[in-house]
Design a protein around this motif. Sequence first.
Motif, PDB file in Angstrom:
ATOM      1  N   VAL A   1      57.560 120.265 -13.790  1.00  8.84           N
ATOM      2  CA  VAL A   1      58.501 119.356 -13.134  1.00  8.84           C
ATOM      3  C   VAL A   1      59.769 119.963 -12.927  1.00  8.84           C
ATOM      4  CG1 VAL A   1      59.434 116.998 -12.961  1.00  8.84           C
ATOM      5  CG2 VAL A   1      56.921 117.338 -13.493  1.00  8.84           C
ATOM      6  N   ALA A   2      60.355 120.614 -14.049  1.00  9.09           N
ATOM      7  CA  ALA A   2      61.556 121.264 -14.079  1.00  9.09           C
ATOM      8  C   ALA A   2      61.927 122.117 -13.128  1.00  9.09           C
ATOM      9  CB  ALA A   2      61.947 121.848 -15.559  1.00  9.09           C
ATOM     10  N   ALA A   3      60.715 123.061 -12.987  1.00  8.45           N
ATOM     11  CA  ALA A   3      60.698 124.158 -12.009  1.00  8.45           C
ATOM     12  C   ALA A   3      60.527 123.481 -10.399  1.00  8.45           C
ATOM     13  CB  ALA A   3      59.538 124.991 -12.289  1.00  8.45           C
ATOM     14  N   SER A   4      59.776 122.417 -10.297  1.00 10.30           N
ATOM     15  CA  SER A   4      59.671 121.717  -8.982  1.00 10.30           C
ATOM     16  C   SER A   4      61.152 121.250  -8.633  1.00 10.30           C
ATOM     17  CB  SER A   4      58.609 120.662  -9.076  1.00 10.30           C
ATOM     18  OG  SER A   4      57.418 121.171  -9.308  1.00 10.30           O
ATOM     19  N   HIS A   5      61.775 120.794  -9.293  1.00 12.14           N
ATOM     20  CA  HIS A   5      63.203 120.099  -9.147  1.00 12.14           C
ATOM     21  C   HIS A   5      64.071 121.316  -8.537  1.00 12.14           C
ATOM     22  CE1 HIS A   5      63.389 115.718  -9.936  1.00 12.14           C
ATOM     23  NE2 HIS A   5      62.424 115.908 -10.853  1.00 12.14           N
ATOM     24  N   ALA A   6      64.186 122.395  -9.438  1.00  9.35           N
ATOM     25  CA  ALA A   6      65.041 123.366  -8.960  1.00  9.35           C
ATOM     26  C   ALA A   6      64.622 123.831  -7.439  1.00  9.35           C
ATOM     27  CB  ALA A   6      64.950 124.857 -10.045  1.00  9.35           C
ATOM     28  N   LEU A   7      63.215 123.939  -7.177  1.00  8.32           N
ATOM     29  CA  LEU A   7      62.753 124.517  -5.884  1.00  8.32           C
ATOM     30  C   LEU A   7      63.107 123.347  -4.781  1.00  8.32           C
ATOM     31  CD1 LEU A   7      59.318 125.997  -7.000  1.00  8.32           C
ATOM     32  CD2 LEU A   7      61.119 127.032  -5.861  1.00  8.32           C
ATOM     33  N   ASP A   8      63.143 122.000  -5.589  1.00 10.75           N
ATOM     34  CA  ASP A   8      63.536 120.963  -4.382  1.00 10.75           C
ATOM     35  C   ASP A   8      64.871 121.090  -4.133  1.00 10.75           C
ATOM     36  OD1 ASP A   8      62.609 118.484  -2.974  1.00 10.75           O
ATOM     37  OD2 ASP A   8      63.995 117.627  -4.399  1.00 10.75           O
ATOM     38  N   MET A   9      65.898 121.240  -5.042  1.00  9.82           N
ATOM     39  CA  MET A   9      67.099 121.476  -4.682  1.00  9.82           C
ATOM     40  C   MET A   9      67.427 122.461  -3.525  1.00  9.82           C
ATOM     41  SD  MET A   9      69.033 121.535  -8.488  1.00  9.82           S
ATOM     42  CE  MET A   9      70.664 121.139  -7.863  1.00  9.82           C
ATOM     43  N   ALA A  10      66.744 123.718  -3.712  1.00 13.82           N
ATOM     44  CA  ALA A  10      66.886 124.593  -2.720  1.00 13.82           C
ATOM     45  C   ALA A  10      66.529 124.315  -1.266  1.00 13.82           C
ATOM     46  CB  ALA A  10      66.126 125.831  -3.144  1.00 13.82           C
ATOM     47  N   ARG A  11      65.203 123.289  -1.336  1.00 16.14           N
ATOM     48  CA  ARG A  11      64.659 122.909  -0.222  1.00 16.14           C
ATOM     49  C   ARG A  11      65.552 121.897   0.403  1.00 16.14           C
ATOM     50  NH1 ARG A  11      62.578 117.872   1.677  1.00 16.14           N
ATOM     51  NH2 ARG A  11      62.634 117.049  -0.650  1.00 16.14           N
ATOM     52  N   ARG A  12      66.240 120.977  -0.211  1.00 15.64           N
ATOM     53  CA  ARG A  12      67.145 120.010   0.287  1.00 15.64           C
ATOM     54  C   ARG A  12      68.280 120.743   0.940  1.00 15.64           C
ATOM     55  NH1 ARG A  12      65.863 114.694  -0.648  1.00 15.64           N
ATOM     56  NH2 ARG A  12      67.562 113.942   0.061  1.00 15.64           N
ATOM     57  N   TRP A  13      69.031 121.701   0.327  1.00 17.47           N
ATOM     58  CA  TRP A  13      70.052 122.375   0.874  1.00 17.47           C
ATOM     59  C   TRP A  13      69.894 123.308   2.034  1.00 17.47           C
ATOM     60  CZ3 TRP A  13      71.170 127.784   0.341  1.00 17.47           C
ATOM     61  CH2 TRP A  13      72.456 128.182   1.018  1.00 17.47           C
ATOM     62  N   LEU A  14      68.531 123.956   1.823  1.00 12.62           N
ATOM     63  CA  LEU A  14      68.175 124.742   2.986  1.00 12.62           C
ATOM     64  C   LEU A  14      67.786 123.863   4.299  1.00 12.62           C
ATOM     65  CD1 LEU A  14      66.122 127.279   0.997  1.00 12.62           C
ATOM     66  CD2 LEU A  14      67.967 127.922   2.403  1.00 12.62           C
ATOM     67  N   THR A  15      67.641 122.809   3.999  1.00 14.09           N
ATOM     68  CA  THR A  15      67.260 121.774   5.354  1.00 14.09           C
ATOM     69  C   THR A  15      68.188 120.624   5.786  1.00 14.09           C
ATOM     70  OG1 THR A  15      65.964 120.476   3.739  1.00 14.09           O
ATOM     71  CG2 THR A  15      64.600 122.091   5.086  1.00 14.09           C
ATOM     72  N   GLY A  16      69.547 120.918   5.034  1.00 10.32           N
ATOM     73  CA  GLY A  16      70.774 120.186   5.333  1.00 10.32           C
ATOM     74  C   GLY A  16      70.809 118.797   4.791  1.00 10.32           C
ATOM     75  N   LEU A  17      69.772 118.574   3.974  1.00 13.93           N
ATOM     76  CA  LEU A  17      69.793 117.293   3.325  1.00 13.93           C
ATOM     77  C   LEU A  17      70.732 117.114   2.217  1.00 13.93           C
ATOM     78  CD1 LEU A  17      65.706 117.038   2.989  1.00 13.93           C
ATOM     79  CD2 LEU A  17      67.496 115.524   4.492  1.00 13.93           C
ATOM     80  N   PRO A  18      71.150 115.900   1.919  1.00 12.57           N
ATOM     81  CA  PRO A  18      72.242 115.710   0.810  1.00 12.57           C
ATOM     82  C   PRO A  18      71.300 115.770  -0.389  1.00 12.57           C
ATOM     83  CG  PRO A  18      71.443 113.505   1.622  1.00 12.57           C
ATOM     84  CD  PRO A  18      70.880 114.493   2.820  1.00 12.57           C
ATOM     85  N   GLU A  19      72.088 116.321  -1.413  1.00  8.78           N
ATOM     86  CA  GLU A  19      71.377 116.443  -2.827  1.00  8.78           C
ATOM     87  C   GLU A  19      71.094 115.007  -3.467  1.00  8.78           C
ATOM     88  OE1 GLU A  19      69.786 118.095  -4.687  1.00  8.78           O
ATOM     89  OE2 GLU A  19      70.187 117.504  -6.798  1.00  8.78           O
ATOM     90  N   ARG A  20      70.038 114.754  -4.175  1.00 10.03           N
ATOM     91  CA  ARG A  20      69.808 113.701  -4.623  1.00 10.03           C
ATOM     92  C   ARG A  20      69.864 113.382  -5.966  1.00 10.03           C
ATOM     93  NH1 ARG A  20      65.342 109.983  -2.736  1.00 10.03           N
ATOM     94  NH2 ARG A  20      64.583 109.389  -4.825  1.00 10.03           N
ATOM     95  N   ASP A  21      70.116 112.291  -6.604  1.00 10.53           N
ATOM     96  CA  ASP A  21      70.555 111.789  -7.798  1.00 10.53           C
ATOM     97  C   ASP A  21      69.334 111.175  -8.637  1.00 10.53           C
ATOM     98  OD1 ASP A  21      71.505 111.279 -10.448  1.00 10.53           O
ATOM     99  OD2 ASP A  21      72.689 109.551  -9.675  1.00 10.53           O
ATOM    100  N   PHE A  22      68.588 112.045  -9.512  1.00  8.96           N
ATOM    101  CA  PHE A  22      67.481 111.840 -10.206  1.00  8.96           C
ATOM    102  C   PHE A  22      68.035 110.865 -11.453  1.00  8.96           C
ATOM    103  CE2 PHE A  22      65.620 114.403  -7.189  1.00  8.96           C
ATOM    104  CZ  PHE A  22      64.547 113.713  -6.680  1.00  8.96           C
ATOM    105  N   ASN A  23      69.346 110.990 -11.973  1.00 11.10           N
ATOM    106  CA  ASN A  23      69.598 110.322 -13.027  1.00 11.10           C
ATOM    107  C   ASN A  23      69.873 109.045 -13.151  1.00 11.10           C
ATOM    108  OD1 ASN A  23      70.492 110.840 -15.842  1.00 11.10           O
ATOM    109  ND2 ASN A  23      72.647 110.995 -15.140  1.00 11.10           N
ATOM    110  N   GLN A  24      68.956 108.154 -12.729  1.00 16.72           N
ATOM    111  CA  GLN A  24      69.169 106.588 -12.956  1.00 16.72           C
ATOM    112  C   GLN A  24      68.771 106.347 -14.182  1.00 16.72           C
ATOM    113  OE1 GLN A  24      67.054 107.907 -10.549  1.00 16.72           O
ATOM    114  NE2 GLN A  24      68.114 107.634  -8.574  1.00 16.72           N
TER     115      GLN A  24
END
Lengths: 420, 420
Positions: B397-420
């Motif tokens: 899941v850690a590796a997936s989150h790293a990839l998801d950060m790149a995915r969101r930035w590359l598609t112009g989406l705002p970064e998400r806060d998962f630290n609730q």
Amino acid sequence: MAHTVELIAVGTELLLGNIANTDAQMLSQELSALGLNVYYHTVVGDNPQRLRAAVEQAAGRADIIITTGGLGPTCDDLTKNVLAAAFGRQLVPHRESAERIRAYFHRAGRVMTDNNLRQALLPQGCVVFPNDWGTAPGCAFEAGGRHVVMLPGPPSECLPMFRACAAPYLRGLSEGVILSRTLRVFGMGEAAVEEKLRREMNDLTNPTLAPYAKEGEVELRITAKADSDTGALALMVPVEARVRQVLGDLIYGVGVSSLEEVVLPLLEERGLTLGCAESCTGGLLAKRITDVPGASKVFRGSIISYCNDVKEGALGVDRKLLDTYGAVSPQVAEAMARGAARAMGCRVALATTGVAGPGADDQGNPQGLVYTALWTGEKALVRKLRITGGRGRVRLVAASHALDMARRWLTGLPERDFNQ
Amino acid sequence: MAHTVELIAVGTELLLGNIANTDAQMLSQELSALGLNVYYHTVVGDNPQRLRAAVEQAAGRADIIITTGGLGPTCDDLTKNVLAAAFGRQLVPHRESAERIRAYFHRAGRVMTDNNLRQALLPQGCVVFPNDWGTAPGCAFEAGGRHVVMLPGPPSECLPMFRACAAPYLRGLSEGVILSRTLRVFGMGEAAVEEKLRREMNDLTNPTLAPYAKEGEVELRITAKADSDTGALALMVPVEARVRQVLGDLIYGVGVSSLEEVVLPLLEERGLTLGCAESCTGGLLAKRITDVPGASKVFRGSIISYCNDVKEGALGVDRKLLDTYGAVSPQVAEAMARGAARAMGCRVALATTGVAGPGADDQGNPQGLVYTALWTGEKALVRKLRITGGRGRVRLVAASHALDMARRWLTGLPERDFNQ
């Protein structure tokens, strides 16, 4: 005559592929250790007719029927109803179970909906298995010479309840024990292993000898039945000796599941640190090493150089080597291993460079051509390989060869030539 | 009327609990996407009588029988013999398959033992499924109104052969067309996704909407039946629109199987290069990226720093940061990402640092506390995570989150806060 068991897993989620039937795997391991023969696993959905059919089927070919799942509070949890009906039992309320369920919700600070009490309805006269890991109790009863055992579906409840309640119930029924020893083999295909041990595999009945192909490896299982553990172990000794005579140092471990599990303790015993330099394995080698808990005791890290600049920059591979021999060459494999040891300050280093595919690389090197290297701190060894199969297999087997080089060196074995 | 399928897995290793029947899980997902109903899974050992009994049983209650396993070269690989006999077929040598097997060994530069050619014996008149992922071919034939499909047991051969060969064969049997679209979701658990879409999942019949939990992710499959492709596609449109309305940008792809498959093309389109710095993921992130063929077009490499010396030496992380905040900190995660870009000369970099476990680290950081970082070339983003589950899941899941950060930035989406 030993008892025969059939496992029936109940749940449409299994037929939809939402989950794998891991209960069957875990229970099968436990059952064979109890000396019980499992001949069939059956999976059926939350459908009373089809479950009934599966139960009658099982009653015709097994004398112990173990169900998993379908004991919960919802209306598609119908296992107890169907099995009670199939074996002519009434479902009756079990007061103690009802109390436990109420207490469970109380502890959880949650409101209990009444349907939860359906879980306390159990076949009349059954042995009740209290559920200390969830809410639905399990149970067991004998009817018409058959033993019926019902366990909850969630693996976190099924396995502990089996061990705590079902195993003691079943132990009373089984004669003798079955013990298995698994020998892990790397460096020879399943067919070749079978060829060499065909007579033993065909002729032996107790113990039995069976090969299992594991991705890029072979597992040989010796299984013996006897009245006692010592008796079973004694039966295995000559068979294991014969297997070792045939396969020798291709056997890298007993009761282990991977080369990395063997290599890390060997490094630790010698107080050695390990680093890697990976090209074609792209991180898989380090991933496998760090799959093992506590890898950080010996593993310093890995530099994955997926382009020549990183081989040169981070690993200090001489550009002349790259230009002269190409990235897929024994010279570069060796330089990568030396470079990893230098860059990460570790004594031992492993390196991989090759063509994972699909297809040949731009230098015309064929898919599956891989060089793995070991730097021991004093000398470098290089293995040339032609690995068959797709990209995934090439990467997996390449990583295994790197680990096998370390395994052989750490155990004082001569390096093997796989480049026939 | 829809066809009914029974899956029969052949292998004593399944009955011994050596492995779980993951083939049944994967095929069940594929079959439900084809609109086929799976009513039973059966597992039987390498025993001709019991396999024969299971096959006759299945023939009585299903019109498509799919076997997995028992196609290999060894003498306990008996599936073809038993099924050919059960349906009155002869096994005949298949020249092309024999050639493929010979070629497979030739490419490997390995000696082929003769028993390997047993794999080229196939039921007379069957449709042959060539094995591009191993040696044993699969096949399919019709007999007495039943369709029989035989697939190899290793998951790395079974699933790709099903998709490439068996699925088209089966599609030809069902009336009309069945199309499905799979939406991949990252960042919300299966239970929460089901909660939000329960009404659609329960009420819809054509198309259907079904969730599948994938390690750390959820796959939503929309399956429609119609007379034509266009008809089926038209049925899916409003359902997909509804799903997108509910889940929005948590949906990262359609018809893809991983975040890495989405991120790499996005980088390539923009002419960006990628590098990684990994601590807790230990190479898994790079491994996933390089699982994708052609990753070398954008991926430069990864520095796996499993100790502070390598974080400092190879990644240039300031020792003061390590001493002040510890290796598991947002400051070090950011420094690792910047360091990876510097060390490997790539524009974009991802980093992971955290506690994979088992247990807390020596600083008292709890298992599952992970920081992932993205360096975009201009700015750094850091995600703080508390990942549940064991060592394997935390790493995945850690590796997936790293990839998801790149995915969101590359598609112009705002970064998400998962630290609730």
